[in-house]
Write an enzyme that holds these catalytic residues in place. Structure first.
Site, mmCIF file in Angstrom:
data_model
loop_
_atom_site.group_PDB
_atom_site.id
_atom_site.type_symbol
_atom_site.label_atom_id
_atom_site.label_comp_id
_atom_site.label_asym_id
_atom_site.label_seq_id
_atom_site.Cartn_x
_atom_site.Cartn_y
_atom_site.Cartn_z
ATOM 1 C CG ASP A 138 -111.063 -22.511 17.261
ATOM 2 O OD1 ASP A 138 -110.985 -21.468 16.605
ATOM 3 O OD2 ASP A 138 -111.878 -23.429 17.007
ATOM 4 N N GLY A 182 -109.659 -11.275 17.455
ATOM 5 C CA GLY A 182 -108.921 -10.422 18.403
ATOM 6 C C GLY A 182 -108.486 -9.105 17.772
ATOM 7 C CD GLN A 196 -114.541 -1.438 3.522
ATOM 8 O OE1 GLN A 196 -114.990 -0.509 2.876
ATOM 9 N NE2 GLN A 196 -113.282 -1.530 3.880
ATOM 10 N NE ARG A 220 -108.046 -21.238 10.310
ATOM 11 C CZ ARG A 220 -108.997 -22.024 10.786
ATOM 12 N NH1 ARG A 220 -108.709 -23.084 11.512
ATOM 13 N NH2 ARG A 220 -110.251 -21.773 10.523
ATOM 14 C CG ASP A 224 -113.601 -23.274 9.994
ATOM 15 O OD1 ASP A 224 -112.822 -22.486 10.544
ATOM 16 O OD2 ASP A 224 -114.328 -24.064 10.619
HETATM 17 C C1 GLA Z 1 -113.554 -23.565 14.309
HETATM 18 C C2 GLA Z 1 -112.145 -23.739 13.774
HETATM 19 C C3 GLA Z 1 -111.999 -25.121 13.153
HETATM 20 C C4 GLA Z 1 -112.310 -26.180 14.214
HETATM 21 C C5 GLA Z 1 -113.693 -25.940 14.809
HETATM 22 C C6 GLA Z 1 -113.954 -26.811 16.030
HETATM 23 O O1 GLA Z 1 -114.508 -23.561 13.297
HETATM 24 O O2 GLA Z 1 -111.849 -22.739 12.851
HETATM 25 O O3 GLA Z 1 -110.693 -25.312 12.630
HETATM 26 O O4 GLA Z 1 -111.312 -26.137 15.202
HETATM 27 O O5 GLA Z 1 -113.851 -24.600 15.227
HETATM 28 O O6 GLA Z 1 -115.188 -26.553 16.620
#
Ligand code: GLA
Length: 402
Positions: A138, A182, A196, A220, A224
């Protein structure tokens, strides 16, 4: 001979379909502990979630000590994980699950714990030796600035880790969570650079296109999720067009599930789950499995809806009709059936006419199975009329009748 063929098909099936499991972040944040993971695994075993397909129990950020050891190795927090990670691998393994873990291609993780930059091989080996079978990798900037890893080297660092992981244990699932950093399509980058949002589809396809190439099975495609209907709809919209990147062993990840969290209604939970299944999303529960309502259990264990997600054809659903707040998604399936999902985003129940030709289906008569009602609706010619509640879906499997 027949037996070996059957077995090959089975192995191939489970490796290619979207990974399923549970992740600690949405319900525990940084307060994850070994005791909680044990209790969650017990609950999962009680509800037979392994039989529904949930496999990986992933400890997200917050499991680490705040520093690396003198050799650069990661250490599990003594306070939160006193018995260490291998003991937990064993505990969840006895209940039919595999343990997953979390790190970052950066100096620090998103929660401010040490990441794996410069120690990729060492950390990959640690995870493999501990017996982890899934790694979420992540990225976040710290204090709103790019940190540590040079942006021009970011993709290469992710490749280095992917290779190390594969070398250490080819069975480990590599899950990238760079959210577009990335490829330069993170919302903060896009808004800062061009003022934008959102980026164009071409930018997004390029922005996420490198992830499979560095060995990731899932990546992803959004920042979030939150347990709010509006946020779930925003994320849904961001997925449009990304089908091109998805296929066997390669999945766009619109983030972990919020089913059973916050104030989502039963309809909203059902719609969220159905849509993630249609999108070929990796299915990671994010709720507290120790305290589930009957409706949450029913939603997350609906095997017929999950079967759409795990279908061997691995085709991400396409939105084929957009009538504003009513949207129609179609997903072709390996046995020649078609999954259809109609979403009502309005605040009222709506009577909807689902017309086979308008969906782009070639036949005129289909046997329709309503997957939430678990009911066969019979052979239906040309179109079907249904009333769909507010923030709910109608989801069905269609088999052409000759
Ligand atoms: C980011 C990720 C989340 C989680 C947090 C952990 O915000 O997108 O899914 O893994 O970090 O700190």
């Amino acid at each position: 001979m027949l037996l070996s063929l059957v077995m090959t098909t089975k192995i191939c099936y489970s490796q290619q379909a979207p990974p399923m499991g549970w992740n600690s972040w949405n319900c525990f944040r940084k307060e994850v502990t070994s005791q909680k993971i044990r209790e969650i695994a017990d609950a999962a075993a009680r509800f037979k979630l392994d039989e529904a397909g949930y496999t990986y129990f992933v400890i997200d950020d917050g499991w680490q000590e705040s520093v690396l050891d003198s050799d650069g190795a990661l250490m599990a927090s003594i306070e939160k994980f006193p018995e260490g990670i291998p003991a937990l691998v064993e505990y969840v393994g006895e209940r039919g699950f595999k343990l997953g873990i979390y790190s970052s291609p950066n100096v620090l993780t998103c929660g401010g714990y040490p990441g794996s930059l410069g120690h990729e091989e060492l950390h990959a080996n640690q995870f493999a030796e501990w017996g982890c079978k899934f790694v979420k990798y992540d990225t976040c900037p710290t204090i709103n600035k790019e940190q540590g890893v040079d942006p021009s080297e970011f993709v290469e660092r992710c490749r280095v880790f992917g290779k190390a992981l594969h070398h250490a244990d080819p069975d480990i699932v590599y899950a990238l969570c760079d959210k577009g950093w990335g490829g330069g399509v993170m919302w903060r980058q896009v808004s800062q650079r061009k003022g934008q949002w959102p980026p164009s589809l071409e930018q997004k396809l390029e922005g996420y296109g490198w992830c499979a190439d560095v060995g990731a099975v899932m990546w992803r495609t959004t920042s979030d999720i939150r347990p709010k209907w509006e946020r779930i709809m925003e994320i849904l919209d961001e997925q449009e067009g990304l089908e091109a990147l998805s296929g066997p062993n390669a999945f766009n990840d619109p983030d972990m599930l919020e089913v059973g969290n916050g104030k989502l209604t039963v309809n909203e939970n059902r719609a969220h789950f159905s849509l993630w299944c249609m999108l070929n999303a990796p299915l990671f529960l994010g709720n507290d499995l120790r305290e589930m309502t009957d409706s949450t259990v029913e939603i997350i264990t609906n095997k017929e809806v999950i079967a759409l997600n795990q279908d061997l054809m691995c085709e991400q659903a396409r939105k084929v009709i957009d009538e504003g707040d009513i949207e129609y998604f179609v997903k072709p399936l390996a046995n020649g059936n078609v999954a259809v999902c109609v979403l009502n985003r309005t605040d009222q129940a709506q009577e909807i006419v689902i017309d086979w030709a308008k969906l782009g289906l070639s036949g005129d008569t289909f046997a329709v199975r309503d997957l939430w009602a678990r009911k066969n609706l019979g052979a239906i010619k040309n179109q079907l009329t249904r009333t769909i509640d507010s923030h709910d879906v109608f989801i069905a499997r269609l088999a052409e009748v000759e």
